[in-house]
Design a protein around this motif. Structure first.
Motif, PDB file in Angstrom:
ATOM      1  N   ILE A  85      -8.580 -16.906  52.607  1.00  0.00           N
ATOM      2  CA  ILE A  85      -8.815 -17.902  51.551  1.00  0.00           C
ATOM      3  C   ILE A  85      -7.557 -17.996  50.685  1.00  0.00           C
ATOM      4  O   ILE A  85      -7.093 -16.987  50.160  1.00  0.00           O
ATOM      5  CB  ILE A  85     -10.015 -17.470  50.662  1.00  0.00           C
ATOM      6  N   GLY A  86      -7.007 -19.181  50.526  1.00  0.00           N
ATOM      7  CA  GLY A  86      -5.758 -19.335  49.764  1.00  0.00           C
ATOM      8  C   GLY A  86      -4.590 -18.820  50.565  1.00  0.00           C
ATOM      9  O   GLY A  86      -3.788 -18.025  50.104  1.00  0.00           O
ATOM     10  N   SER A  87      -4.482 -19.306  51.793  1.00  0.00           N
ATOM     11  CA  SER A  87      -3.570 -18.705  52.776  1.00  0.00           C
ATOM     12  C   SER A  87      -2.117 -19.128  52.575  1.00  0.00           C
ATOM     13  O   SER A  87      -1.193 -18.408  52.911  1.00  0.00           O
ATOM     14  CB  SER A  87      -4.030 -19.102  54.185  1.00  0.00           C
ATOM     15  N   ASP A  88      -1.901 -20.370  52.077  1.00  0.00           N
ATOM     16  CA  ASP A  88      -0.565 -20.940  51.881  1.00  0.00           C
ATOM     17  C   ASP A  88       0.167 -21.050  53.224  1.00  0.00           C
ATOM     18  O   ASP A  88      -0.150 -21.890  54.040  1.00  0.00           O
ATOM     19  CB  ASP A  88       0.204 -20.090  50.855  1.00  0.00           C
ATOM     20  N   HIS A  89       1.096 -20.140  53.510  1.00  0.00           N
ATOM     21  CA  HIS A  89       1.943 -20.175  54.706  1.00  0.00           C
ATOM     22  C   HIS A  89       1.223 -19.768  55.995  1.00  0.00           C
ATOM     23  O   HIS A  89       1.764 -19.928  57.083  1.00  0.00           O
ATOM     24  CB  HIS A  89       3.135 -19.235  54.486  1.00  0.00           C
TER      25      HIS A  89
ATOM     26  N   GLU B   3      -7.496 -23.628  52.275  1.00  0.00           N
ATOM     27  CA  GLU B   3      -6.501 -23.922  51.244  1.00  0.00           C
ATOM     28  C   GLU B   3      -7.016 -25.012  50.311  1.00  0.00           C
ATOM     29  O   GLU B   3      -7.577 -26.001  50.748  1.00  0.00           O
ATOM     30  CB  GLU B   3      -5.173 -24.374  51.866  1.00  0.00           C
TER      31      GLU B   3
ATOM     32  N   PRO C  12       0.300 -26.498  50.304  1.00  0.00           N
ATOM     33  CA  PRO C  12       0.042 -25.307  51.122  1.00  0.00           C
ATOM     34  C   PRO C  12      -0.859 -25.590  52.330  1.00  0.00           C
ATOM     35  O   PRO C  12      -0.678 -24.988  53.390  1.00  0.00           O
ATOM     36  CB  PRO C  12      -0.640 -24.337  50.150  1.00  0.00           C
TER      37      PRO C  12
ATOM     38  N   GLY D 246      -2.718 -12.508  46.696  1.00  0.00           N
ATOM     39  CA  GLY D 246      -1.614 -13.174  46.003  1.00  0.00           C
ATOM     40  C   GLY D 246      -2.030 -14.031  44.828  1.00  0.00           C
ATOM     41  O   GLY D 246      -1.299 -14.915  44.420  1.00  0.00           O
ATOM     42  N   MET D 247      -3.211 -13.776  44.259  1.00  0.00           N
ATOM     43  CA  MET D 247      -3.679 -14.531  43.084  1.00  0.00           C
ATOM     44  C   MET D 247      -4.058 -13.543  41.976  1.00  0.00           C
ATOM     45  O   MET D 247      -4.221 -12.349  42.228  1.00  0.00           O
ATOM     46  CB  MET D 247      -4.930 -15.351  43.422  1.00  0.00           C
TER      47      MET D 247
ATOM     48  N   ILE E  91     -13.526 -16.798  42.645  1.00  0.00           N
ATOM     49  CA  ILE E  91     -13.775 -17.253  44.024  1.00  0.00           C
ATOM     50  C   ILE E  91     -14.954 -16.473  44.615  1.00  0.00           C
ATOM     51  O   ILE E  91     -15.849 -17.046  45.252  1.00  0.00           O
ATOM     52  CB  ILE E  91     -12.498 -17.093  44.883  1.00  0.00           C
TER      53      ILE E  91
ATOM     54  N   GLN F  31      -6.232  -8.650  47.436  1.00  0.00           N
ATOM     55  CA  GLN F  31      -4.986  -8.178  46.824  1.00  0.00           C
ATOM     56  C   GLN F  31      -4.700  -9.057  45.609  1.00  0.00           C
ATOM     57  O   GLN F  31      -4.073 -10.106  45.721  1.00  0.00           O
ATOM     58  CB  GLN F  31      -3.836  -8.244  47.843  1.00  0.00           C
TER      59      GLN F  31
HETATM   60  C1  SAM Z   1       0.360 -17.429  45.477  1.00  0.00           C
HETATM   61  S1  SAM Z   1      -0.375 -18.136  46.882  1.00  0.00           S
HETATM   62  C2  SAM Z   1      -0.703 -16.706  47.880  1.00  0.00           C
HETATM   63  C3  SAM Z   1      -0.553 -17.037  49.331  1.00  0.00           C
HETATM   64  C4  SAM Z   1      -0.903 -15.919  50.280  1.00  0.00           C
HETATM   65  N1  SAM Z   1      -2.336 -15.634  50.240  1.00  0.00           N
HETATM   66  C5  SAM Z   1      -0.116 -14.673  49.972  1.00  0.00           C
HETATM   67  O1  SAM Z   1      -0.692 -13.682  49.532  1.00  0.00           O
HETATM   68  O2  SAM Z   1       1.102 -14.676  50.194  1.00  0.00           O
HETATM   69  C6  SAM Z   1      -1.991 -18.595  46.348  1.00  0.00           C
HETATM   70  C7  SAM Z   1      -2.566 -19.686  47.230  1.00  0.00           C
HETATM   71  O3  SAM Z   1      -3.969 -19.785  46.966  1.00  0.00           O
HETATM   72  C8  SAM Z   1      -4.319 -21.141  46.927  1.00  0.00           C
HETATM   73  N2  SAM Z   1      -5.547 -21.211  46.126  1.00  0.00           N
HETATM   74  C9  SAM Z   1      -5.694 -20.987  44.790  1.00  0.00           C
HETATM   75  N3  SAM Z   1      -6.973 -21.098  44.419  1.00  0.00           N
HETATM   76  C10 SAM Z   1      -7.667 -21.379  45.551  1.00  0.00           C
HETATM   77  C11 SAM Z   1      -9.053 -21.613  45.814  1.00  0.00           C
HETATM   78  N4  SAM Z   1      -9.969 -21.583  44.841  1.00  0.00           N
HETATM   79  N5  SAM Z   1      -9.430 -21.873  47.089  1.00  0.00           N
HETATM   80  C12 SAM Z   1      -8.514 -21.912  48.087  1.00  0.00           C
HETATM   81  N6  SAM Z   1      -7.188 -21.720  47.887  1.00  0.00           N
HETATM   82  C13 SAM Z   1      -6.773 -21.453  46.638  1.00  0.00           C
HETATM   83  C14 SAM Z   1      -3.110 -21.844  46.346  1.00  0.00           C
HETATM   84  O4  SAM Z   1      -3.059 -23.211  46.718  1.00  0.00           O
HETATM   85  C15 SAM Z   1      -1.961 -21.049  46.954  1.00  0.00           C
HETATM   86  O5  SAM Z   1      -1.524 -21.600  48.160  1.00  0.00           O
END
Ligand code: SAM
Length: 227
Positions: free
Chosen positions: A25-29, A49, A54, A94-95, A103, A118
């Motif tokens: 969840i929130g995978s980005d790359h 995402e 992203p 990463g959040m 979430i 994490q």
């Molecule tokens: C800082 S990046 C971390 C990317 C990856 N998970 C990492 O650890 O390298 C946070 C990602 O979470 C996504 N994101 C934030 N809130 C989210 C949500 N409620 N549902 C899905 N994606 C979310 C953002 O768009 C962003 O791409």
């Protein structure tokens, strides 16, 4: 993209995942789910995402890795795009811990039985959420980086979480029950940094005093004298 390089924190996340089906969840790359597939740690993955940039990057990287048949990319918020019972485990990395806890709180019956998390700051809100929502903390790591990155594995289980038995609760929620028992140099440094930062701010009735007392309780567990 064959086997993307992960930083140390995502390597630690990877090492705590092993399931037939997994959602990131929130995978980005999308590097984490690509590596999970490449190493055979999962058989099938769902990438979620929220944001268009992203989301497009994840789609591109999955296509470049030619993994569209086993990694599905979906746009949406948190666990919203998943059906209940669809995956065995999920990662959120990463959040901020507040965002991760939000979430999890909105996920309801879509939550899988195992979670690897994490947060980028204190995981206390996540540990508190886990205790109130039927998950036990089965593993923790603290990874050096820009700051010490906590990595937590939670598994659905009944009853009180045995990880906290015999520990002062506030200190275990703040610093981690497994991490306190392990007592790594990195954790000791983190607790001492808190003591040094909080001591000039602490006074009766202030939040800083409560946090300082928590840090000192952690030092007691670690066998160091913080007074
Ligand atoms: C800082 S990046 C971390 C990317 C990856 N998970 C990492 O650890 O390298 C946070 C990602 O979470 C996504 N994101 C934030 N809130 C989210 C949500 N409620 N549902 C899905 N994606 C979310 C953002 O768009 C962003 O791409």
């Amino acid at each position: 993209m064959n086997a993307p390089t992960l930083d140390a924190r995502l390597e630690a996340v990877l090492s705590l995942i092993c399931a037939e089906s997994h959602a990131d969840i929130g995978s980005d790359h999308a590097k984490l789910p690509i590596r999970l597939i490449r190493e055979g740690r999962i058989g099938r993955g769902v990438i979620v995402e929220l944001n268009p940039g992203p989301l497009a990057l994840a789609r591109r990287n999955v296509a470049r890795a030619r993994l569209e048949a086993v990694l599905e990319v979906r746009g949406g918020d948190g666990f919203g795009p998943l059906a209940p019972g669809e995956v065995e485990s999920a990662s959120v990395t990463g959040m901020g811990a507040g965002t991760v806890a939000g979430i999890l709180s909105r996920a309801g019956e879509r939550l899988p039985p195992a979670l690897v998390l994490q947060p980028n700051d204190s995981p206390a809100p996540i540990r508190t959420w886990a205790r109130a929502n039927g998950y036990h903390l089965t593993a923790e790591r603290l990874i050096p980086g820009h700051w010490p990155y906590p990595v937590l594995r939670l598994e659905r289980a009944g009853g009180n979480d045995p990880a906290y038995a015999g520990l002062p609760l506030a200190a275990a929620l703040r610093y981690g029950p497994h991490l306190l028992r392990e007592g790594s140099t990195l954790l000791r440094r983190q607790v001492w940094d808190d003591v040094v930062r909080l001591t000039p701010l602490a006074a009766p009735g202030r939040t800083a005093q409560v946090e300082l007392d928590t840090a000192r309780a952690a030092l007691d567990v670690l066998g160091e004298t913080g007074r």
